[in-house]
Each structure stands twice: as C-alpha cells, then as structure tokens.
Design a protein around this motif. Structure first.
Motif, PDB file in Angstrom:
ATOM      1  N   LEU A 131      -9.959  10.444   3.978  1.00 28.49           N
ATOM      2  CA  LEU A 131      -8.862   9.666   4.558  1.00 28.49           C
ATOM      3  C   LEU A 131      -7.684   9.809   3.618  1.00 28.49           C
ATOM      4  O   LEU A 131      -7.741   9.378   2.461  1.00 28.49           O
ATOM      5  CB  LEU A 131      -9.289   8.205   4.748  1.00 28.49           C
ATOM      6  CG  LEU A 131     -10.208   7.988   5.954  1.00 28.49           C
ATOM      7  CD1 LEU A 131      -9.547   8.513   7.237  1.00 28.49           C
ATOM      8  CD2 LEU A 131     -11.564   8.605   5.808  1.00 28.49           C
ATOM      9  N   THR A 164      -4.414  10.119  -4.110  1.00 29.01           N
ATOM     10  CA  THR A 164      -5.432  10.672  -3.207  1.00 29.01           C
ATOM     11  C   THR A 164      -5.489  12.194  -3.391  1.00 29.01           C
ATOM     12  O   THR A 164      -6.485  12.831  -3.053  1.00 29.01           O
ATOM     13  CB  THR A 164      -5.104  10.292  -1.748  1.00 29.01           C
ATOM     14  OG1 THR A 164      -4.879   8.882  -1.690  1.00 29.01           O
ATOM     15  CG2 THR A 164      -6.231  10.644  -0.791  1.00 29.01           C
ATOM     16  N   GLN A 192       0.964   2.903   4.051  1.00 29.63           N
ATOM     17  CA  GLN A 192      -0.113   2.757   3.062  1.00 29.63           C
ATOM     18  C   GLN A 192      -0.943   1.496   3.340  1.00 29.63           C
ATOM     19  O   GLN A 192      -0.401   0.412   3.568  1.00 29.63           O
ATOM     20  CB  GLN A 192       0.489   2.672   1.656  1.00 29.63           C
ATOM     21  CG  GLN A 192      -0.555   2.426   0.590  1.00 29.63           C
ATOM     22  CD  GLN A 192      -0.010   2.417  -0.847  1.00 29.63           C
ATOM     23  OE1 GLN A 192      -0.666   2.898  -1.741  1.00 29.63           O
ATOM     24  NE2 GLN A 192       1.174   1.888  -1.047  1.00 29.63           N
TER      25      GLN A 192
HETATM   26  N1  SAM Z   1      -1.034   4.852  -3.386  1.00 30.23           N
HETATM   27  C1  SAM Z   1      -2.270   5.556  -3.197  1.00 30.23           C
HETATM   28  C2  SAM Z   1      -2.112   7.013  -3.405  1.00 30.23           C
HETATM   29  O1  SAM Z   1      -1.397   7.258  -4.320  1.00 30.23           O
HETATM   30  O2  SAM Z   1      -2.749   7.858  -2.768  1.00 30.23           O
HETATM   31  C3  SAM Z   1      -2.925   5.173  -1.885  1.00 30.23           C
HETATM   32  C4  SAM Z   1      -4.048   4.363  -2.295  1.00 30.23           C
HETATM   33  S1  SAM Z   1      -4.773   3.480  -0.993  1.00 30.23           S
HETATM   34  C5  SAM Z   1      -4.619   1.885  -1.662  1.00 30.23           C
HETATM   35  C6  SAM Z   1      -6.488   3.838  -1.278  1.00 30.23           C
HETATM   36  C7  SAM Z   1      -7.108   4.817  -0.311  1.00 30.23           C
HETATM   37  O3  SAM Z   1      -7.035   4.313   1.017  1.00 30.23           O
HETATM   38  C8  SAM Z   1      -6.475   6.196  -0.247  1.00 30.23           C
HETATM   39  O4  SAM Z   1      -6.936   7.048  -1.278  1.00 30.23           O
HETATM   40  C9  SAM Z   1      -6.915   6.688   1.132  1.00 30.23           C
HETATM   41  O5  SAM Z   1      -8.239   7.206   1.089  1.00 30.23           O
HETATM   42  C10 SAM Z   1      -6.911   5.390   1.950  1.00 30.23           C
HETATM   43  N2  SAM Z   1      -5.654   5.184   2.718  1.00 30.23           N
HETATM   44  C11 SAM Z   1      -4.760   4.183   2.567  1.00 30.23           C
HETATM   45  N3  SAM Z   1      -3.774   4.283   3.486  1.00 30.23           N
HETATM   46  C12 SAM Z   1      -4.057   5.373   4.249  1.00 30.23           C
HETATM   47  C13 SAM Z   1      -3.410   6.002   5.371  1.00 30.23           C
HETATM   48  N4  SAM Z   1      -2.283   5.527   5.899  1.00 30.23           N
HETATM   49  N5  SAM Z   1      -4.000   7.119   5.885  1.00 30.23           N
HETATM   50  C14 SAM Z   1      -5.143   7.614   5.355  1.00 30.23           C
HETATM   51  N6  SAM Z   1      -5.795   7.062   4.301  1.00 30.23           N
HETATM   52  C15 SAM Z   1      -5.259   5.957   3.757  1.00 30.23           C
END
Ligand code: SAM
Length: 208
Positions: free
Chosen positions: A82, A116, A133
C-alpha cells in the motif's frame, strides 16, 4: 494461527523505536484483523525492542523478527504494497489477486517524507488508497474494506484533517484521512484521543 480469510496484513516496522502512537495503531490493527478473520504480522521488529505489555497481549498479533522479504520470499507476486505514490488505486478485485497486504510501519509526517519508498525499492506491486495520507491503522482498515468487503475505495466515507479539541480553548488539526464512523466521527485506536491531548499539552509545556 487461524486465518479463515486467507489474508495477511503485514506492517514492516521501519523505526528503531516504537512510539506510543504506533503501539496504539498496531494493537488496533491486530484487533480488527482478528475480528475479520485475517492475520496480522508485525515484521522486522528488532530483538532489542521490548514491545509494551498491552501490545504483547493483543489478540491476533504475531511478532516477527524477520523482514517481509525473507518471510514471503516464495510469494512475492502475491504481496501488495500500500503505497501513497502508486499509480493504481486498490480495487475489490485486488482482494483476489493478493494474499498479503504490506504497510510501512512509520508514523505519518507532515509534509509526508515518502518513507514508504524503503519498501517500494523491494519491488512489490503497489496500490494507492486515494490521494490523502492516512494513519497506518486507517490504511489497514480501508484495505480490509476494499479487499475483503469489496467496497470501492471511493465509496467509503472519510473525514480529512479533523480538528480535535485538546482543551477548553484549543484544538489541533490532524494531517490525515480517517474513516468516518456511524456518528460521523473519525475512527481512531482506543486511547488515541487521550494521547493526542497529552502530546499537545507536552508541546505547549516545551514552549513554556
Ligand atoms: N508519511 C509516510 C511516508 O512518508 O510514506 C506515510 C506513512 S503512513 C502514516 C503509513 C503507511 O500507511 C504507508 O507506508 C502506507 O503503507 C500506508 N498509507 C497511508 N496512506 C496511504 C495512501 N493514501 N495510499 C496507500 N497507502 C497509504
């Protein structure tokens, strides 16, 4: 471990420490996976990291010292990352195409630092959950709704950037997207509201 849905949710822990925020998110993912008949793996947990007692006891949580690449080496094409930067959105059909859904075990940041990418470099197929996000537990929740309940990602009710009242006169805006509950409130892990309030007091304390 029982896994009637055949689906495994994996959070690859990418930080050396485990913040209280992450512990609450992981306990919540474990509980929801358990309730939906899926398995939850917290992978890449360093030997040196002592998990908080509440998390150790969380039903449905399996802790793995190994990383995702080693655990799923033989099933790489069944793993879906994801990824907020992926060009394709997660669809209900992906619930059949993949058995393992992989998330970055990192706290959200504003602006996002694209951590990510550490998982993207491993070459997994990536899917996005819309342009905003989410917290890690929200991303896992939305993935389950799409992949297991077969509801398209754009048909889920969300709340973006909710304003949380942290004291009588103050509020703070969360820079994330959440799923909306039946009362119109953002779904958050148990204890998260108190932690947000506590942390905002600390923030103010630091300034004094
Ligand atoms: N700011 C972070 C980054 O730098 O990648 C995003 C971190 S988010 C809190 C944690 C995880 O949630 C990500 O690594 C991803 O796997 C998932 N995630 C959060 N929002 C997403 C989105 N809109 N689409 C896909 N995956 C998402």
């Amino acid at each position: 471990m029982a896994n009637p849905s055949g689906k495994t949710y994996v959070v690859e822990h990418l930080d050396p420490e485990l913040e209280e925020w992450s512990a609450l998110e992981y306990a919540n993912i474990a509980a929801e996976c358990h309730a939906s008949g899926a398995q939850f793996l917290l992978s890449s947990v360093p030997e040196s990291l002592q998990l908080p007692e509440k998390l150790q006891k969380a039903k449905g949580l399996s802790v793995e010292r190994r990383g995702v690449e080693e655990i799923f080496a033989a099933q790489k094409d069944r793993v879906c990352l994801l990824d907020p930067a992926a060009s394709q959105e997660l669809s209900p059909a992906d619930g059949d195409a993949f058995d393992v859904f992989l998330f970055g075990g990192i706290l959200g940041d504003d602006p996002p630092r694209d951590r990510t990418s550490e998982l993207r470099q491993k070459g997994y197929q990536g899917r996005r959950l819309g342009p905003v996000q989410m917290t890690t537990d929200t991303a896992a929740r939305v993935t389950r709704i799409v992949a297991q309940d077969k509801i398209p990602v754009d048909k889920i009710d969300y709340i973006d950037h909710p304003e949380i009242q942290v004291s009588k006169n103050e509020s703070t805006q969360m820079p994330f997207r959440y799923v909306k509950d039946s009362k119109g409130e953002p779904i958050m892990p148990e204890g998260m509201m108190d932690l947000i309030k506590k942390d905002s007091e600390k923030g103010l304390g630091d300034l004094l």
